[in-house]
Each structure stands twice: as structure tokens, then as C-alpha cells.
Design a protein around this motif. Structure first.
Motif, PDB file in Angstrom:
ATOM      1  N   MET A 122       0.845  -1.198   0.000  1.00 27.62           N
ATOM      2  CA  MET A 122       0.000   0.000   0.000  1.00 27.62           C
ATOM      3  C   MET A 122       0.874   1.240   0.000  1.00 27.62           C
ATOM      4  O   MET A 122       1.785   1.368   0.821  1.00 27.62           O
ATOM      5  N   ASN A 123       0.612   2.134  -0.926  1.00 25.72           N
ATOM      6  CA  ASN A 123       1.352   3.392  -1.015  1.00 25.72           C
ATOM      7  C   ASN A 123       0.517   4.526  -0.435  1.00 25.72           C
ATOM      8  O   ASN A 123      -0.612   4.775  -0.889  1.00 25.72           O
ATOM      9  N   ALA A 160      -0.572   0.158  11.075  1.00 28.23           N
ATOM     10  CA  ALA A 160      -1.581  -0.861  10.770  1.00 28.23           C
ATOM     11  C   ALA A 160      -1.214  -1.684   9.544  1.00 28.23           C
ATOM     12  O   ALA A 160      -1.709  -2.801   9.381  1.00 28.23           O
ATOM     13  N   HIS A 161      -0.351  -1.122   8.699  1.00 28.08           N
ATOM     14  CA  HIS A 161       0.046  -1.810   7.461  1.00 28.08           C
ATOM     15  C   HIS A 161       1.572  -1.769   7.354  1.00 28.08           C
ATOM     16  O   HIS A 161       2.129  -0.874   6.705  1.00 28.08           O
ATOM     17  N   THR A 174       4.217   2.042   2.268  1.00 28.63           N
ATOM     18  CA  THR A 174       5.243   3.062   2.056  1.00 28.63           C
ATOM     19  C   THR A 174       4.596   4.434   2.194  1.00 28.63           C
ATOM     20  O   THR A 174       3.392   4.591   1.972  1.00 28.63           O
ATOM     21  N   LEU A 175       5.391   5.432   2.543  1.00 26.87           N
ATOM     22  CA  LEU A 175       4.872   6.787   2.734  1.00 26.87           C
ATOM     23  C   LEU A 175       5.700   7.777   1.931  1.00 26.87           C
ATOM     24  O   LEU A 175       6.929   7.818   2.042  1.00 26.87           O
ATOM     25  N   ALA A 176       5.001   8.589   1.138  1.00 27.28           N
ATOM     26  CA  ALA A 176       5.614   9.734   0.456  1.00 27.28           C
ATOM     27  C   ALA A 176       4.950  10.984   0.998  1.00 27.28           C
ATOM     28  O   ALA A 176       3.724  11.011   1.185  1.00 27.28           O
ATOM     29  N   ALA A 200      -8.847  -3.994   5.541  1.00 26.97           N
ATOM     30  CA  ALA A 200      -7.691  -4.766   5.105  1.00 26.97           C
ATOM     31  C   ALA A 200      -7.871  -6.242   5.391  1.00 26.97           C
ATOM     32  O   ALA A 200      -7.413  -7.113   4.635  1.00 26.97           O
ATOM     33  N   ILE A 201      -8.557  -6.539   6.507  1.00 23.46           N
ATOM     34  CA  ILE A 201      -8.786  -7.941   6.895  1.00 23.46           C
ATOM     35  C   ILE A 201      -9.870  -8.584   6.054  1.00 23.46           C
ATOM     36  O   ILE A 201      -9.813  -9.751   5.693  1.00 23.46           O
TER      37      ILE A 201
END
Length: 211
Positions: free
Chosen positions: A1-2, A35-36, A40-42, A209-210
Motif C-alpha cells: 500500500m502506497n 496498521a500496514h 510506504t509513505l511519500a 484490510a482484513i
């Protein structure tokens, strides 16, 4: 997940001081990453890296075929291209949105102008416009000095629903921190309310997500 975080305050947040919307957006992004673990984080901080306005020179560059652009025009279009690439790559968007004079900031308007490009992030068809930035969840963290939620003074929520929805981003989840300028107690309540709303949003994200 981005995850893409966009800070649209004119104020930076540093050493736990400065923009409240950025502080809360930081907290929400941190919660999403927790949570994930594979996320990744931008971060696009429009206070530290302001984006230029959509003026006549920018329009001239955008409407000039790529092969005919001057080096200056190509450089200007490349600035918008970078923002478009970021939003296209994002699965989740976190927007830090303060209220300035009943509206969004100039910084956020410049960002929206940059990512709204015909035949790239939206297109017109015989049945009307179609947004191309689909399949994204957008968390909008709103900070306000007064109490405007659900009133005629709130132009932000309708505008963001219209502008982002036009581009295909229709899953918008609003989080409110209001009354920040109404005294210490009101500020504390505003932050507590916003954090409670973020916690519910994160719980919902974990359940999705689950599922």
C-alpha cells in the motif's frame, strides 16, 4: 500500500510546533503505517516546497506540444508531472487541510490545479467527464479556528468533494479539528475529537484490510 501525505498549510510543522493540520496528518499517516507494516509513505509538504501557481506561462507550457516546448516550459510542466506521478502511485491519500478565510489554502489550490490534467487524471466523454484517479481512499484532516462543520461557512468540504470527485477520488473521509482558536479548553477538545475520529478511521481501515 502506497500512502501519499500532502501538507497544505502555509506553516511548517517542526519540533512539535507549527501547523496543526500537518501535526494531525502526521499522526494519521503514522497510524496507517503501523496498521500496514508493508506500506510506504511519500510526503509532499507544500509549505517547505511550494508549488507554483497556474498562471499564463504555465498554461502556455501545458498547451504547447511536448516536442515544441522551450527548456523553461518543459521544466514547468515537469513540476506538475511529478505531482501527478505521486497521486497516481498512491493507494491512500492523507490531506492536511487548514481553513484560511473560509476556504482551502492557496497551496492546496495550486496542488489541485497541478494534478487536474485532461486525458491524464480526467477525461471528457460523450456522457460527460470521467475521473481517472480511481480506487483511492482519501483522508482529509481539517483544522479550523472556529466551528464551521455543517454550516454555510464551510466551503471546504463541498469544494473538495467536487474537485477530487471530478478526478475520480470519491472515497473521502473527513476528520475535523474545530475551535482551535477559541481558548485552551476548546483547543484541547478539538484535538481530542480529531484524534478520536482518526482512531475510528484507522480501525475501519484495519477492518477493510482484513475483509
Amino acid at each position: 500500500m502506497n500512502v501519499l501525505q500532502v501538507n497544505s498549510s502555509a506553516r511548517v510543522f517542526e519540533n512539535d510546533q507549527g501547523s496543526v493540520s500537518t501535526r494531525l496528518a502526521n499522526e494519521l499517516s503514522a497510524g496507517l503505517l503501523a496498521a500496514h507494516p508493508d506500506a510506504t509513505l511519500a510526503v509532499r509538504d507544500l509549505a517547505r516546497q511550494p508549488h507554483p501557481v497556474l498562471d499564463e506561462a504555465a498554461l502556455g507550457a501545458l498547451f504547447t506540444p511536448a516536442e515544441s516546448r522551450t527548456p523553461e516550459q518543459a521544466a514547468r510542466v515537469a513540476l506538475d508531472d511529478a505531482l501527478i506521478a505521486e497521486i497516481q502511485a498512491a493507494d491512500v491519500v492523507v490531506l492536511g487541510v487548514p481553513m484560511y478565510n473560509f476556504g482551502i489554502t492557496a497551496q492546496l489550490k495550486n496542488w489541485i490545479d497541478a494534478i487536474a490534467r485532461a486525458r491524464v487524471t480526467f477525461q471528457y466523454t460523450e456522457n460527460g467527464p470521467v475521473g481517472l484517479l480511481t480506487g483511492k481512499t482519501v483522508y482529509v484532516v481539517l483544522s479550523r479556528g472556529g466551528l464551521h462543520r455543517g454550516t454555510d461557512r464551510d466551503s471546504q468540504v463541498p469544494y473538495l468533494k467536487a474537485a477530487l470527485g471530478f478526478l475520480g477520488m470519491t472515497d473521502l473521509r473527513f476528520i475535523f479539528a474545530e475551535g482551535l482558536s477559541m481558548g485552551p479548553e476548546a483547543e484541547a477538545r478539538a484535538l481530542a475529537t480529531a484524534r478520536a475520529e482518526m482512531e475510528r478511521a484507522l480501525q475501519g481501515a484495519s477492518e477493510e484490510a482484513i475483509a
